[in-house]
Scaffold this motif. Structure first.
Motif, PDB file in Angstrom:
ATOM      1  N   MET A   1       0.822  -1.196   0.000  1.00  0.00           N
ATOM      2  CA  MET A   1       0.000   0.000   0.000  1.00  0.00           C
ATOM      3  C   MET A   1       0.860   1.252   0.000  1.00  0.00           C
ATOM      4  SD  MET A   1      -3.124   1.191   0.425  1.00  0.00           S
ATOM      5  CE  MET A   1      -4.034   2.239   1.479  1.00  0.00           C
ATOM      6  N   THR A   2       2.139   1.091   0.043  1.00  0.00           N
ATOM      7  CA  THR A   2       3.022   2.247   0.081  1.00  0.00           C
ATOM      8  C   THR A   2       3.017   3.024  -1.216  1.00  0.00           C
ATOM      9  OG1 THR A   2       4.848   0.837  -0.562  1.00  0.00           O
ATOM     10  CG2 THR A   2       4.545   1.225   1.796  1.00  0.00           C
ATOM     11  N   ASN A   3       2.355   2.495  -2.252  1.00  0.00           N
ATOM     12  CA  ASN A   3       2.333   3.192  -3.535  1.00  0.00           C
ATOM     13  C   ASN A   3       1.336   4.341  -3.562  1.00  0.00           C
ATOM     14  OD1 ASN A   3       0.148   1.447  -3.420  1.00  0.00           O
ATOM     15  ND2 ASN A   3       0.148   1.020  -5.593  1.00  0.00           N
ATOM     16  N   LEU A   4       0.428   4.411  -2.601  1.00  0.00           N
ATOM     17  CA  LEU A   4      -0.540   5.509  -2.597  1.00  0.00           C
ATOM     18  C   LEU A   4       0.112   6.771  -2.043  1.00  0.00           C
ATOM     19  CD1 LEU A   4      -3.871   3.869  -1.419  1.00  0.00           C
ATOM     20  CD2 LEU A   4      -3.204   4.524  -3.713  1.00  0.00           C
ATOM     21  N   GLU A   5      -0.229   7.874  -2.646  1.00  0.00           N
ATOM     22  CA  GLU A   5       0.280   9.158  -2.208  1.00  0.00           C
ATOM     23  C   GLU A   5      -0.799   9.890  -1.422  1.00  0.00           C
ATOM     24  OE1 GLU A   5       1.653  11.281  -5.618  1.00  0.00           O
ATOM     25  OE2 GLU A   5       3.144   9.751  -6.128  1.00  0.00           O
ATOM     26  N   ARG A   6      -0.378  10.966  -0.770  1.00  0.00           N
ATOM     27  CA  ARG A   6      -1.318  11.793  -0.008  1.00  0.00           C
ATOM     28  C   ARG A   6      -2.522  12.115  -0.902  1.00  0.00           C
ATOM     29  NH1 ARG A   6      -0.990  15.861   4.150  1.00  0.00           N
ATOM     30  NH2 ARG A   6      -2.608  17.393   3.794  1.00  0.00           N
ATOM     31  N   PRO A   7      -3.724  11.881  -0.409  1.00  0.00           N
ATOM     32  CA  PRO A   7      -4.908  12.125  -1.230  1.00  0.00           C
ATOM     33  C   PRO A   7      -5.231  13.606  -1.361  1.00  0.00           C
ATOM     34  CG  PRO A   7      -5.546  11.380   0.952  1.00  0.00           C
ATOM     35  CD  PRO A   7      -4.049  11.316   0.895  1.00  0.00           C
ATOM     36  N   GLU A   8      -5.903  13.920  -2.435  1.00  0.00           N
ATOM     37  CA  GLU A   8      -6.498  15.239  -2.626  1.00  0.00           C
ATOM     38  C   GLU A   8      -7.998  15.039  -2.469  1.00  0.00           C
ATOM     39  OE1 GLU A   8      -4.984  18.210  -3.236  1.00  0.00           O
ATOM     40  OE2 GLU A   8      -3.075  17.167  -2.976  1.00  0.00           O
ATOM     41  N   VAL A   9      -8.634  15.928  -1.755  1.00  0.00           N
ATOM     42  CA  VAL A   9     -10.081  15.822  -1.554  1.00  0.00           C
ATOM     43  C   VAL A   9     -10.743  16.921  -2.366  1.00  0.00           C
ATOM     44  CG1 VAL A   9     -11.956  15.836   0.125  1.00  0.00           C
ATOM     45  CG2 VAL A   9      -9.720  14.917   0.775  1.00  0.00           C
ATOM     46  N   PRO A  10     -11.443  16.550  -3.456  1.00  0.00           N
ATOM     47  CA  PRO A  10     -12.109  17.579  -4.249  1.00  0.00           C
ATOM     48  C   PRO A  10     -13.199  18.265  -3.433  1.00  0.00           C
ATOM     49  CG  PRO A  10     -12.652  15.375  -5.063  1.00  0.00           C
ATOM     50  CD  PRO A  10     -11.665  15.205  -3.945  1.00  0.00           C
ATOM     51  N   PHE A  11     -13.386  19.552  -3.685  1.00  0.00           N
ATOM     52  CA  PHE A  11     -14.411  20.293  -2.957  1.00  0.00           C
ATOM     53  C   PHE A  11     -15.775  19.697  -3.299  1.00  0.00           C
ATOM     54  CE2 PHE A  11     -16.972  23.943  -1.659  1.00  0.00           C
ATOM     55  CZ  PHE A  11     -16.352  24.239  -0.455  1.00  0.00           C
ATOM     56  N   PRO A  12     -16.546  19.308  -2.288  1.00  0.00           N
ATOM     57  CA  PRO A  12     -17.840  18.673  -2.568  1.00  0.00           C
ATOM     58  C   PRO A  12     -18.852  19.657  -3.146  1.00  0.00           C
ATOM     59  CG  PRO A  12     -17.537  18.966  -0.208  1.00  0.00           C
ATOM     60  CD  PRO A  12     -16.272  19.433  -0.865  1.00  0.00           C
ATOM     61  N   GLU A  13     -19.780  19.104  -3.898  1.00  0.00           N
ATOM     62  CA  GLU A  13     -20.854  19.920  -4.471  1.00  0.00           C
ATOM     63  C   GLU A  13     -22.158  19.594  -3.772  1.00  0.00           C
ATOM     64  OE1 GLU A  13     -21.117  19.567  -8.694  1.00  0.00           O
ATOM     65  OE2 GLU A  13     -18.967  19.821  -8.969  1.00  0.00           O
ATOM     66  N   GLY A  14     -22.990  20.594  -3.623  1.00  0.00           N
ATOM     67  CA  GLY A  14     -24.310  20.382  -3.052  1.00  0.00           C
ATOM     68  C   GLY A  14     -24.305  20.377  -1.546  1.00  0.00           C
ATOM     69  N   PRO A  15     -25.489  20.202  -0.979  1.00  0.00           N
ATOM     70  CA  PRO A  15     -25.613  20.217   0.470  1.00  0.00           C
ATOM     71  C   PRO A  15     -24.950  18.993   1.097  1.00  0.00           C
ATOM     72  CG  PRO A  15     -27.692  19.599  -0.546  1.00  0.00           C
ATOM     73  CD  PRO A  15     -26.755  19.971  -1.654  1.00  0.00           C
ATOM     74  N   ALA A  16     -24.535  19.146   2.327  1.00  0.00           N
ATOM     75  CA  ALA A  16     -23.912  18.039   3.053  1.00  0.00           C
ATOM     76  C   ALA A  16     -24.932  16.917   3.249  1.00  0.00           C
ATOM     77  CB  ALA A  16     -23.408  18.523   4.401  1.00  0.00           C
ATOM     78  N   PRO A  17     -24.523  15.676   3.056  1.00  0.00           N
ATOM     79  CA  PRO A  17     -25.450  14.559   3.270  1.00  0.00           C
ATOM     80  C   PRO A  17     -25.792  14.417   4.754  1.00  0.00           C
ATOM     81  CG  PRO A  17     -23.241  13.747   2.806  1.00  0.00           C
ATOM     82  CD  PRO A  17     -23.204  15.232   2.633  1.00  0.00           C
ATOM     83  N   THR A  18     -26.961  13.876   5.026  1.00  0.00           N
ATOM     84  CA  THR A  18     -27.384  13.666   6.412  1.00  0.00           C
ATOM     85  C   THR A  18     -27.103  12.242   6.881  1.00  0.00           C
ATOM     86  OG1 THR A  18     -29.613  13.132   5.682  1.00  0.00           O
ATOM     87  CG2 THR A  18     -29.172  15.435   6.273  1.00  0.00           C
ATOM     88  N   GLU A  19     -26.721  11.366   5.965  1.00  0.00           N
ATOM     89  CA  GLU A  19     -26.369   9.983   6.298  1.00  0.00           C
ATOM     90  C   GLU A  19     -24.914   9.736   5.920  1.00  0.00           C
ATOM     91  OE1 GLU A  19     -28.437   7.951   7.928  1.00  0.00           O
ATOM     92  OE2 GLU A  19     -29.969   9.526   7.864  1.00  0.00           O
ATOM     93  N   LEU A  20     -24.314   8.730   6.520  1.00  0.00           N
ATOM     94  CA  LEU A  20     -22.940   8.347   6.215  1.00  0.00           C
ATOM     95  C   LEU A  20     -22.826   7.936   4.746  1.00  0.00           C
ATOM     96  CD1 LEU A  20     -20.055   7.627   7.233  1.00  0.00           C
ATOM     97  CD2 LEU A  20     -20.949   5.334   7.718  1.00  0.00           C
TER      98      LEU A  20
END
Length: 121
Positions: A1-20
């Motif tokens: 798993m060492t091949n994964l790099e620090r993730p980028e989190v794209p800015f979410p669109e729309g309202p925040a979800p109320t469920e997981l």
């Protein structure tokens, strides 16, 4: 798993979800995490509304081990079933994160985590 790099989190669109929300970015092929597991993870957490990073093992330069039973409810529900080698995004509403009562800096916030599962015990 060492091949994964620090993730980028794209800015979410729309309202925040109320469920997981659970989204596999990379499906692992190693041991599977269960509710009683201690997990070795790299993770990045951002505020859904602002995109601002509030915590990251990547920033500290090392992964961290947690017993799942001691984590916020969103992680307790969102990590079991994940396999070592995987990367998963969780969008965690306040009631499954740090609650809605004042007192914690992340209270009342929807949080986005990108989690790399490095190991399970």
């Amino acid at each position: 798993m060492t091949n994964l790099e620090r993730p980028e989190v794209p800015f979410p669109e729309g309202p925040a979800p109320t469920e997981l929300v659970i989204e596999d970015i990379v499906v692992g092929d190693g041991a599977e995490a269960v509710a009683s597991s201690t997990v070795d993870v790299h993770y990045l957490g951002v505020d859904y509304e602002t995109g601002e990073e509030f915590d990251s093992s990547w920033s500290r330069g090392e992964s961290i081990n947690f017993p799942l039973a001691q984590l916020v409810e969103g992680w307790k529900q969102g990590i079991p079933g994940m396999k070592v080698g995987g990367r998963r995004k969780l969008i965690v509403p306040p009631r499954l994160a740090y609650g809605v009562a004042p007192g914690h800096p992340l209270a009342k916030k929807t949080l986005v985590f990108v989690i790399d599962l490095l190991g399970v015990k």
